[in-house]
Design an enzyme around this catalytic site. Sequence first.
Site, PDB file in Angstrom:
ATOM      1  N   ASP A 267       0.863  -1.186   0.000  1.00 20.15           N
ATOM      2  CA  ASP A 267       0.000   0.000   0.000  1.00 20.15           C
ATOM      3  C   ASP A 267       0.899   1.236   0.000  1.00 20.15           C
ATOM      4  O   ASP A 267       1.456   1.606   1.043  1.00 20.15           O
ATOM      5  CB  ASP A 267      -0.903   0.010   1.241  1.00 20.15           C
ATOM      6  CG  ASP A 267      -1.989  -1.060   1.182  1.00 20.15           C
ATOM      7  OD1 ASP A 267      -1.734  -2.122   0.585  1.00 20.15           O
ATOM      8  OD2 ASP A 267      -3.080  -0.833   1.727  1.00 20.15           O
TER       9      ASP A 267
ATOM     10  N   LYS B 281      -6.982   3.454  -3.333  1.00 25.57           N
ATOM     11  CA  LYS B 281      -7.432   3.430  -1.936  1.00 25.57           C
ATOM     12  C   LYS B 281      -7.665   4.861  -1.466  1.00 25.57           C
ATOM     13  O   LYS B 281      -6.900   5.764  -1.812  1.00 25.57           O
ATOM     14  CB  LYS B 281      -6.356   2.730  -1.104  1.00 25.57           C
ATOM     15  CG  LYS B 281      -6.572   2.698   0.396  1.00 25.57           C
ATOM     16  CD  LYS B 281      -5.442   1.932   1.060  1.00 25.57           C
ATOM     17  CE  LYS B 281      -5.444   2.060   2.574  1.00 25.57           C
ATOM     18  NZ  LYS B 281      -4.304   1.345   3.209  1.00 25.57           N
TER      19      LYS B 281
ATOM     20  N   LYS C 143     -10.515   0.366  -2.566  1.00 22.69           N
ATOM     21  CA  LYS C 143     -10.389   0.126  -1.128  1.00 22.69           C
ATOM     22  C   LYS C 143     -10.693   1.397  -0.344  1.00 22.69           C
ATOM     23  O   LYS C 143      -9.872   2.307  -0.301  1.00 22.69           O
ATOM     24  CB  LYS C 143      -8.980  -0.369  -0.794  1.00 22.69           C
ATOM     25  CG  LYS C 143      -8.761  -0.620   0.706  1.00 22.69           C
ATOM     26  CD  LYS C 143      -7.361  -1.136   0.980  1.00 22.69           C
ATOM     27  CE  LYS C 143      -7.070  -1.240   2.478  1.00 22.69           C
ATOM     28  NZ  LYS C 143      -5.709  -1.741   2.766  1.00 22.69           N
TER      29      LYS C 143
END
Length: 308
Positions: free
Chosen positions: A145, A208, A244
């Site tokens: 991430d 995300k 996400k």
Amino acid sequence: ELGWISKVYVNRPAVVRHAEQIKKWKTVKGNWQAAWLLKAVTCIDLTTLSGDDTPSNVHRLCFKAKHPIREDLLKALDMHDKGITVGAVCVYPARVSDALNTLKAAGCNIPVASVAAGFPSGQTPLETKLAEIRLAVEYGAREIDIVISRSLVLTGQWEDLYEEIRLCRAACGEAHMKTILATGELGSLANVYKASMIAMMAGSDFIKTSTGKEVENATFPVGIVMMRAIKEYYWQTGYKVGFKPAGGIRTAKEAITWLMLVKEELGVEWLTPELFRLGASSLLGDIEQQIFYHVTGSYALQHELAMA
């Protein structure tokens, strides 16, 4: 394709209106609710990102990742043999080995995700970001991430942003890359859309919303805009990019609403751990509490459910 970026216009009042309607959606009940909640469990990135993380609390997190819902509750729902686990365990690079060793010892194949690239602020040199990514992959992380440099968005340096994300993608190698946009710090919904597009063009497997450390994290207006970008990118290229939402998602009801929104905007095919994740640290506890209530008719006492 800078042409996509230059033509972007986001109708903010319409997005906000739609987001307000989403908050009023009626949630599902009974067995339908239990089914949606178990689906949500399989999409959770169970996370600990604290300065006081230790091997022991990572071990506990990994055990909870493998056994997210009490076995007797799953048996009551006839779901005990379906292999229900969370989508991934997410930790800092220094804790990747702890998580990996614990999951291997438990005979579990849950992927380990690691934040990197100057998380959470992104205010580190690019060389340092790339080195951190490579180390996390070397330690065994299967998902990375990364976090973008917000200044590149705020100053309109789209080609530089593309190049930064592209280099991060290359550093990830075989690992999946989720690109955190930190939407609460991008200034406008138009910037959220543009940053989403750039991240996908540069090879992100997921986009995300947040690090969870910003003042404003996952919100429905931002989610709508990012999912519309994913949809347009899919129409234009044929590539499916995951989504996400992360930060501030704490209740079972919120989790179901996010699932319903993904189903409405992107379709049922996105409701899999391969294309949808929920970034959360405390959400799983409330989901297990709601499933306990569905099975027994009463809420669990504090000592009756394992710590997440």
